[in-house]
Motif scaffolding. Structure first.
Motif, PDB file in Angstrom:
ATOM      1  N   CYS A 428      -8.164  -5.273  24.263  1.00 30.24           N
ATOM      2  CA  CYS A 428      -7.046  -5.479  25.195  1.00 30.24           C
ATOM      3  C   CYS A 428      -7.616  -5.731  26.585  1.00 30.24           C
ATOM      4  N   VAL A 429      -6.747  -6.059  27.528  1.00 31.73           N
ATOM      5  CA  VAL A 429      -7.204  -6.390  28.884  1.00 31.73           C
ATOM      6  C   VAL A 429      -7.820  -5.165  29.582  1.00 31.73           C
ATOM      7  N   ALA A 430      -7.052  -4.092  29.625  1.00 23.54           N
ATOM      8  CA  ALA A 430      -7.465  -2.850  30.317  1.00 23.54           C
ATOM      9  C   ALA A 430      -7.865  -3.105  31.785  1.00 23.54           C
ATOM     10  N   CYS A 434      -4.784  -3.774  34.244  1.00 21.32           N
ATOM     11  CA  CYS A 434      -3.757  -2.985  33.564  1.00 21.32           C
ATOM     12  C   CYS A 434      -3.582  -1.627  34.237  1.00 21.32           C
ATOM     13  N   LEU A 436      -2.122   0.897  33.147  1.00 20.92           N
ATOM     14  CA  LEU A 436      -2.088   2.019  32.220  1.00 20.92           C
ATOM     15  C   LEU A 436      -3.462   2.340  31.624  1.00 20.92           C
ATOM     16  N   ALA A 437      -4.456   1.519  31.944  1.00 26.60           N
ATOM     17  CA  ALA A 437      -5.775   1.695  31.310  1.00 26.60           C
ATOM     18  C   ALA A 437      -6.404   3.033  31.695  1.00 26.60           C
ATOM     19  N   SER A 471      -9.077  -0.555  22.608  1.00 26.04           N
ATOM     20  CA  SER A 471      -7.970  -0.537  23.573  1.00 26.04           C
ATOM     21  C   SER A 471      -8.302   0.452  24.671  1.00 26.04           C
ATOM     22  N   GLY A 472      -7.860   0.133  25.875  1.00 26.70           N
ATOM     23  CA  GLY A 472      -8.157   1.010  27.004  1.00 26.70           C
ATOM     24  C   GLY A 472      -7.264   2.237  27.083  1.00 26.70           C
ATOM     25  N   CYS A 473      -6.254   2.314  26.216  1.00 25.79           N
ATOM     26  CA  CYS A 473      -5.374   3.489  26.179  1.00 25.79           C
ATOM     27  C   CYS A 473      -4.639   3.474  24.836  1.00 25.79           C
ATOM     28  N   ASN A 475      -1.699   2.891  23.970  1.00 26.05           N
ATOM     29  CA  ASN A 475      -0.595   1.947  23.745  1.00 26.05           C
ATOM     30  C   ASN A 475      -0.945   0.918  22.675  1.00 26.05           C
ATOM     31  N   GLY A 476      -2.209   0.630  22.529  1.00 29.73           N
ATOM     32  CA  GLY A 476      -2.645  -0.140  21.362  1.00 29.73           C
ATOM     33  C   GLY A 476      -2.390  -1.630  21.420  1.00 29.73           C
ATOM     34  N   CYS A 477      -2.622  -2.245  22.594  1.00 30.98           N
ATOM     35  CA  CYS A 477      -2.329  -3.681  22.731  1.00 30.98           C
ATOM     36  C   CYS A 477      -3.249  -4.559  21.891  1.00 30.98           C
TER      37      CYS A 477
HETATM   38 FE1  SF4 Z   1      -3.405  -1.633  29.113  1.00 27.71          FE
HETATM   39 FE2  SF4 Z   1      -3.423   0.249  27.289  1.00 27.71          FE
HETATM   40 FE3  SF4 Z   1      -2.446  -2.132  26.708  1.00 27.71          FE
HETATM   41 FE4  SF4 Z   1      -5.022  -1.857  27.015  1.00 27.71          FE
HETATM   42  S1  SF4 Z   1      -3.803  -0.841  25.433  1.00 27.71           S
HETATM   43  S2  SF4 Z   1      -3.763  -3.475  27.953  1.00 27.71           S
HETATM   44  S3  SF4 Z   1      -5.155  -0.322  28.576  1.00 27.71           S
HETATM   45  S4  SF4 Z   1      -1.592  -0.728  28.157  1.00 27.71           S
END
Ligand code: SF4
Ligand code: SRM
Length: 561
Positions: A428-430, A434, A436-437, A471-473, A475-477
């Motif tokens: 994901c971007v993170a 982001c 939320l990362a 993923s950086g958090c 949320n699981g993008c």
């Molecule tokens: Fe951001 Fe979390 Fe989605 Fe990654 S998984 S882009 S850190 S919200």
């Protein structure tokens, strides 16, 4: 069960927004701040944009007593991920003129621009529209970009899947003129009473995602969606679709009431019923979804709270018919196939690997320039894949050598050399955009893979296809809960390690280690990879091996959050 007597703040913002207008237009021209009000930050998502700030600069600006370096991300709506060369050139120009000089292919088959300052946002969106690309409902509590199997060649069913993705996207598109008024200066019709026929003034409780898969490839990860359709074919003919409901990835660390869930298969429909069924499923969620707690507002929780039987009864009541039993299907994998493939009609399609979906120019790797050069001569179209890759599609045989030369010249030919794990990896971007990362993802992927590759090489597994996602958090993008090896960010430099999904997006993985560093992750993986190298059965995938060998025990639908 949802108690909707106390509405969340976002519900109040939506209701008071005059169908998504809020005060966005005024906020855009306010020179005092680079940002928007809190309410407008929520509303602007429905128009396909997020207010963000460069997190790399946060501390420095805080010390200088400056407001954060506000900037906007714009996410386009590209159902089925099709982009014409002209559209590509426009988006490429916008990325360089107004954005951060990169285009980001997302896991939902579309493109994001990052780093646009407020003063340029309207110009950027208006220019996109001039090239017939909009960002309506790309984010927000609405139906999002509808994704469909990206492979344009397998059969005519793929073309049909794409047509249905476009129809669905149109059918479920919000009807408010707010977007046209704010971004394109459309004048409101005097005295006109505007309505939002499907959504109503409060839209949905939460985002709603739809995917169409064409077996044997599950490149859309159909089980990760609120609503999924699996094409059922007889030869090349499309008979209809199996219907799936209640999938989703997002979770919150330490909150067991939130979890990833695989969608449940509930029946079969013929193609002409697809729009009606999709609309009805979405409206059930509109009416019964949780509007007080946004963490539990996705369809998966509505279904789990009320039971799947309740959901099917409600669907039956509204449709006036029961769905016949689902038909058999089989998925082989959920990745992309790289390189040139010839289509049924003799046209060619070239799938390129784009690491973590980021198209930019770096020393020795001028990929943004390369794709611009390709777009200038390409007579077909581009297809974005839900695995963050790009297909140069519909190429005449005679045009191949010229394209191959451009691909090579601009280091877009990595797919020929990279390891199997890198080919399948998603991030994901993170950081830094982001908000939320909790940890790095896209920027860390290449270095982590370098180290994992050394380990795989030692075990003779460099060409073993293993599905890795980060993923950086939670949320699981990047849909990490469907990876054989997944890292889910906990804090800077620390991740949860999850293992044991299958290779076709049909089984969730499980938490293996919590809050671990890179050294601990690699140390934990080493004996597992050694065991896999020594004891795997023919064609056995890593995730399946971990289950069979008892490392993970019996599998479960729900991965721990
Ligand atoms: Fe951001 Fe979390 Fe989605 Fe990654 S998984 S882009 S850190 S919200
Ligand atoms: Fe996502 C939020 C990026 C696909 C689950 N996602 C975000 C935000 C907008 C952060 C925010 O809310 O402030 C991220 C913006 C980062 C940035 O700087 O660009 C973001 N999500 C992405 C993208 C760009 C990841 C990527 O690297 O490709 C994907 C854009 C898709 C698109 O084009 O529409 C993206 N997000 C997904 C997916 C995968 C999918 O849809 O197939 C998921 C998991 C599936 C699902 O929805 O369950 C996903 N994103 C989330 C969630 C958790 C939702 C939940 O139900 O809990 C959030 C947080 C939220 O909504 O509050 C989120």
């Amino acid at each position: 069960m949802a108690d909707n007597t106390t509405l969340s703040e976002v519900e109040h913002i939506k209701q008071a927004s005059r169908l998504l207008r809020g005060a966005i237009a005024d906020g855009l021209s306010d020179p005092v701040t680079g940002g928007l009000s809190e309410a407008d930050r929520s509303l602007i998502k429905f128009h396909g944009s997020y207010q963000q700030d460069d997190r790399d600069l946060r501390e420095e600006r805080r010390q200088q007593k400056l407001e954060p370096a506000h900037q906007f991300m714009v996410r386009t709506r590209l159902p089925g991920g099709v982009v014409t060369p002209v559209q590509w050139l426009v988006l490429d120009g916008l990325a360089r003129d107004y954005g951060n000089g990169s285009l980001r292919i997302t896991t939902r088959q579309t493109l994001q621009l990052h780093g646009i300052i407020k003063g340029n946002l309207k110009k950027a969106i208006a220019n996109m529209n001039a090239a017939l690309v909009d960002s309506i409902a790309a984010c927000g509590d609405v139906n999002r970009n509808v994704i469909a199997s990206a492979n344009p060649v397998e059969s005519s069913a793929h073309a049909e899947a794409h047509v249905w993705a476009v129809r669905l996207s149109e059918h479920l598109r919000p009807r408010t003129r707010a977007y046209y008024e704010i971004w394109l200066d459309e004048q409101p019709v005097a005295g006109a009473q505007e309505t939002e026929p499907l959504y109503g003034a409060s839209y949905l409780p939460r985002k709603f995602k739809v995917a169409i898969a064409v077996p044997p490839v599950n490149d859309v990860d159909v089980f990760a969606h609120d609503l999924g359709f699996i094409a059922i074919l007889a030869g090349d003919a499309l008979l209809g679709f199996n219907v799936l409901v209640g999938g989703g990835m997002g979770a919150t660390h330490g909150d067991a009431a939130t979890y990833p869930r695989l969608a449940s298969v509930i029946g079969f429909i013929t193609p002409e019923r697809l729009l009606q069924v999709a609309e009805t499923v979405m409206l059930i969620q509109r009416d019964f979804g949780n509007r007080s707690n946004r963490k539990r507002a996705r369809l998966k929780y509505t279904i789990d709270d009320r039971t799947l039987e309740w959901f099917q009864d409600e669907l039956h009541k509204r449709l006036g018919y029961d769905l016949p039993a689902a038909r058999p299907y089989r998925f082989q994998h959920n990745g992309d196939r790289y390189g040139w493939i010839e289509g049924e009609d003799g046209r060619w399609h070239l799938t390129l690997h784009i690491e973590a979906g980021r198209v930019d120019d770096r020393p020795g790797r001028p990929q943004l320039t390369g794709l611009r050069e390709i777009a200038r001569i390409h007579a077909g179209d581009f297809r974005l894949t839900p695995n963050q890759n790009l297909i140069v599609a519909n190429v005449a045989a005679a045009a191949r050598p010229r394209l191959d030369a451009l691909v090579e010249e601009h280091a877009l030919d990595g797919y020929r050399r990279i390891s199997a794990v890198r080919r399948h990896a998603l991030a994901c971007v993170a950081l830094p955009t982001c908000g939320l990362a909790m940890a790095e993802a896209e920027r860390y992927l290449p270095t982590f893979l370098d180290k994992l590759e050394q380990q795989l090489d030692r075990h003779g597994l460099l060409q073993a296809p293993i599905l890795f996602r980060i993923s950086g958090c939670p949320n699981g993008c990047s849909r990490p809960y469907l990876a054989e090896i997944a890292l889910v960010g906990k804090a800077l430099g620390r991740y949860n390690l999850l293992l044991g999904a299958d290779f076709s997006g049909e089984r969730l993985n499980r938490l293996y280690l919590e809050n671990v560093t890179e050294t601990e992750i690699l140390a934990a993986l080493d004996p597992l990879l050694a065991g896999y190298a020594a004891e795997r059965m023919q064609h056995e995938h890593f995730g399946d091996f971990l289950l069979r060998s008892g490392v993970l025990g019996a599998t479960t639908q729900r991965a721990p959050a």
